[in-house]
Motif scaffolding. Structure first.
Motif, PDB file in Angstrom:
ATOM      1  N   LEU A 296       0.835  -1.207   0.000  1.00 38.72           N
ATOM      2  CA  LEU A 296       0.000   0.000   0.000  1.00 38.72           C
ATOM      3  C   LEU A 296       0.868   1.254   0.000  1.00 38.72           C
ATOM      4  N   THR A 297       1.981   1.209   0.707  1.00 43.26           N
ATOM      5  CA  THR A 297       2.905   2.342   0.738  1.00 43.26           C
ATOM      6  C   THR A 297       3.480   2.607  -0.642  1.00 43.26           C
ATOM      7  N   LEU A 298       3.902   1.538  -1.320  1.00 44.29           N
ATOM      8  CA  LEU A 298       4.476   1.692  -2.657  1.00 44.29           C
ATOM      9  C   LEU A 298       3.454   2.276  -3.628  1.00 44.29           C
ATOM     10  N   LEU A 299       2.200   1.842  -3.519  1.00 48.16           N
ATOM     11  CA  LEU A 299       1.157   2.366  -4.398  1.00 48.16           C
ATOM     12  C   LEU A 299       0.810   3.813  -4.042  1.00 48.16           C
ATOM     13  N   ALA A 300       0.867   4.155  -2.774  1.00 49.10           N
ATOM     14  CA  ALA A 300       0.609   5.545  -2.366  1.00 49.10           C
ATOM     15  C   ALA A 300       1.632   6.489  -2.983  1.00 49.10           C
ATOM     16  N   ASP A 301       2.849   6.010  -3.172  1.00 47.23           N
ATOM     17  CA  ASP A 301       3.901   6.829  -3.782  1.00 47.23           C
ATOM     18  C   ASP A 301       3.498   7.316  -5.167  1.00 47.23           C
ATOM     19  N   ARG A 302       2.653   6.571  -5.851  1.00 47.64           N
ATOM     20  CA  ARG A 302       2.223   6.960  -7.200  1.00 47.64           C
ATOM     21  C   ARG A 302       1.284   8.174  -7.180  1.00 47.64           C
ATOM     22  N   HIS A 303       0.636   8.437  -6.060  1.00 54.14           N
ATOM     23  CA  HIS A 303      -0.473   9.392  -6.050  1.00 54.14           C
ATOM     24  C   HIS A 303      -0.282  10.569  -5.096  1.00 54.14           C
ATOM     25  N   VAL A 304       0.638  10.476  -4.175  1.00 55.41           N
ATOM     26  CA  VAL A 304       0.943  11.601  -3.292  1.00 55.41           C
ATOM     27  C   VAL A 304       1.957  12.494  -4.000  1.00 55.41           C
ATOM     28  N   PRO A 305       1.753  13.810  -3.998  1.00 51.75           N
ATOM     29  CA  PRO A 305       2.715  14.702  -4.674  1.00 51.75           C
ATOM     30  C   PRO A 305       4.151  14.388  -4.281  1.00 51.75           C
TER      31      PRO A 305
END
Length: 584
Positions: A296-305
């Protein structure tokens, strides 16, 4: 995220204002941005609607309860992520109330909420119908407690959180299977609301939205597990590792990544920015370094500025019992004395000696190792690995407060998990620029916390799934997976919401999006797991393959470890069973 509190009291009853104020204050901590009460007086009833607001949607400040010109009211604690068009600059509670205030019947309200997806709890008063509707989302991701009128406490209460154990109420968690409708007009005519209450309360089953309508309601209830069984001669899909992916798993593997990525995107985008905190974290992850939190952390990296850090909240407890075991071996004379184990910290040169002490618990070890993998995969991101170290004396000093937040659940396991979540979500700890550097104090500013709960239930990650296969084959595994989904609303989510939200923060569960649940429930069981394979490979097999596909080599092979054991928040003094009730 909000705190909501509703009470209905007979005009002739002298209730305890001191208790009412304590409930208001407990719910106010959930929404530090605003609070307000609205009162309605009928001939024999006084109604109060209280809401506090944590602003996480829209550009403009919002004060609840939402109120219409006709006098209808909405106390809303939730987020709408699908089923209703909400722009980035709009507040979902306002949009929802615009549609909800025209509804007057239980069927209308039930069908409306069967068409939207998100975590929520609400109390909606229709002034024209003189009815109070209240419910939680189908998975129970937001807390809502109910006190029904009794002879000793003859009033009605709804609250996100209680003020702790008190003889003034008997709170229980509201069930998630129904939209509840209380006929205020009829109750107002009764001389005794205790005897009249049950006759004025109607339940509208969520499942009836599926069975009684020609319209497809996507979010009426969680999708049932696919009951198709694999052939008896099903070959093993993998070897003893995750290196080679069979062709028949390629499509579900890519679809899982797509589903999870979309779910994470909805959870982390469009969070309002406090201009005084620009450049600081808006998103944090409850981070153990295990496969669930890491993917989930790795995927969040795609969408957080890219210019914003992401906080990785990693909690560790000073546990006297564990420290004695480490120093002297097993202290239980009835068990065979164990040899000291060699941990990653003994062999990993990237772990500083200053971190190897009473707080080098299993989740700290895996967390420190995994953040390095993330830094290699996402070098442009600042990852704040927040070491949250909880001394024994502090956990014990906080215990009474955490027990109050947990109420009405009261087991040893509830407490050990609640303590871990309380301190992790508080976000007060220390960070290091480099693993070998000395730490500096740090407090997370993130108001949205990503939580990996749900993957074990949906993808077969518990040891009991392997046991089910041994005793009853694939059919027993399918049955157990259905039980897992059925039990989600009654297990941890309400408790977790009450504890985490006490800091004015909101937890979001990408695995528990009803869209993700539906996708995984519909997959044949052998696509998700294979208990014939070793632990760390066959459990949550599809998720492990997805992690490996995304480059998370280390995380993909990590075995399941419960939070209370990984953080050492459990069994601090003795070896009490988790289901034992706490002493009053």
């Amino acid at each position: 995220m909000c705190g909501i509190f509703t009470q209905i009291v007979h005009t002739g009853f002298q209730h305890r204002e001191e208790l009412t104020q304590r409930i208001r204050e407990a719910n106010a901590t959930r929404g530090p941005d605003a609070r307000k009460s609205c009162c309605i007086s009928c001939s024999q009833l006084n109604l109060e609607f209280f809401s506090s607001e944590l602003r996480l949607r829209g550009n403009n400040p919002v004060v609840q309860p939402h109120k219409s010109e006709s006098g209808s009211l909405l106390c809303w604690n939730g987020e709408i992520f699908a089923g209703m068009d909400v722009r980035a600059d709009e507040n979902d509670g306002i949009k929802l109330f615009e549609q909800l205030r025209s509804l007057e019947t239980g069927d209308q309200v039930r069908h409306f909420f069967a068409s939207v997806e998100g975590p929520y709890a609400f109390a909606f008063y229709s002034a024209t119908a003189q009815k109070l509707f209240f419910s939680r989302d189908p998975l129970g991701r937001r807390s809502l407690l109910i006190h029904r009128p009794s002879a000793t406490n003859p009033y009605f209460l709804l609250a996100s959180v209680s003020a702790g154990p008190d003889p003034g109420y008997s709170f229980e968690e509201l069930d998630t299977g129904h939209i509840h409708c209380l006929d205020i007009a009829t109750l107002n005519k009764a001389n005794d609301i205790v005897s009249a209450f049950d006759g004025c309360l109607s339940l509208f089953s969520r499942s009836d939205s599926v069975s009684s309508s020609s319209i497809h309601y996507a979010y009426a209830e969680p999708t049932k597990v696919n009951t198709n069984l694999p052939p008896s001669d099903l070959p093993l899909p993998l070897g003893d590792n995750l290196d080679i992916i069979p062709a028949w798993l390629e499509e579900p593997l890519e679809n899982l990544i797509t589903q999870l990525n979309h779910s994470v995107m909805l959870k982390v985008r469009d969070i309002p920015q406090d201009l005084s905190l620009k450049g600081q974290s808006r998103v944090a992850v409850l981070f153990s370094g295990g496969i669930d939190s890491t993917i989930l952390t790795l995927l969040a990296d795609r969408h957080v500025p890219r210019d914003e850090p992401i906080d990785l909240l990693n909690v560790a407890f000073e546990n006297p019992r564990k420290i004695k075991v480490q120093q002297k071996g097993n202290i239980n004379p009835n068990k065979k004395k164990s040899k000291a184990k060699v941990s990653e910290s003994d062999t990993d040169p990237t772990l500083s000696n200053s971190t190897v002490a009473e707080f080098m618990v299993p989740d700290r070890v895996t967390g420190l190792s995994e953040v390095e993998e993330l830094r290699k995969l996402c070098p442009g991101r600042v990852w704040n690995f927040v070491e949250i170290n909880v001394p024994y004396h502090e956990s014990q000093a906080t215990r009474q407060h955490v027990e109050s937040l947990m109420n009405p659940v009261r087991t040893v396991m509830d407490l050990s998990l609640a303590l871990a979540l309380y301190f992790a979500s508080r976000g007060i700890g220390q960070i290091r620029s480099k693993p070998e550097d000395d730490p500096t104090p740090y407090t997370s500013t993130a108001r949205v916390l990503i939580n990996g709960l749900g993957s074990d239930e949906l993808l077969g990650g518990y040891g009991r799934h392997r046991t089910a296969f041994v005793t009853g084959g694939w059919a027993a595994v399918v049955e157990e997976l259905q039980l897992e989904i059925d039990r989600i609303p009654t297990r941890n989510l309400g408790r977790d919401d009450r504890v985490i939200s006490s800091h004015g923060k909101e937890t979001r569960h990408p695995f528990l999006s009803l869209d993700v649940v539906s996708f995984l429930a519909r997959l044949p069981v052998e696509y998700k797991m294979d208990p014939r394979l070793p632990a760390g490979v066959g459990d949550k097999m599809l998720l492990r393959l997805a992690a490996r596909r995304l480059g998370l080599v280390e995380a993909s092979g990590r075995k399941k470890r419960a939070m209370q054991f990984g953080s050492h928040s459990a069994r601090m003094e003795g070896d009490e069973k988790g289901d034992k009730l706490l002493e009053s």
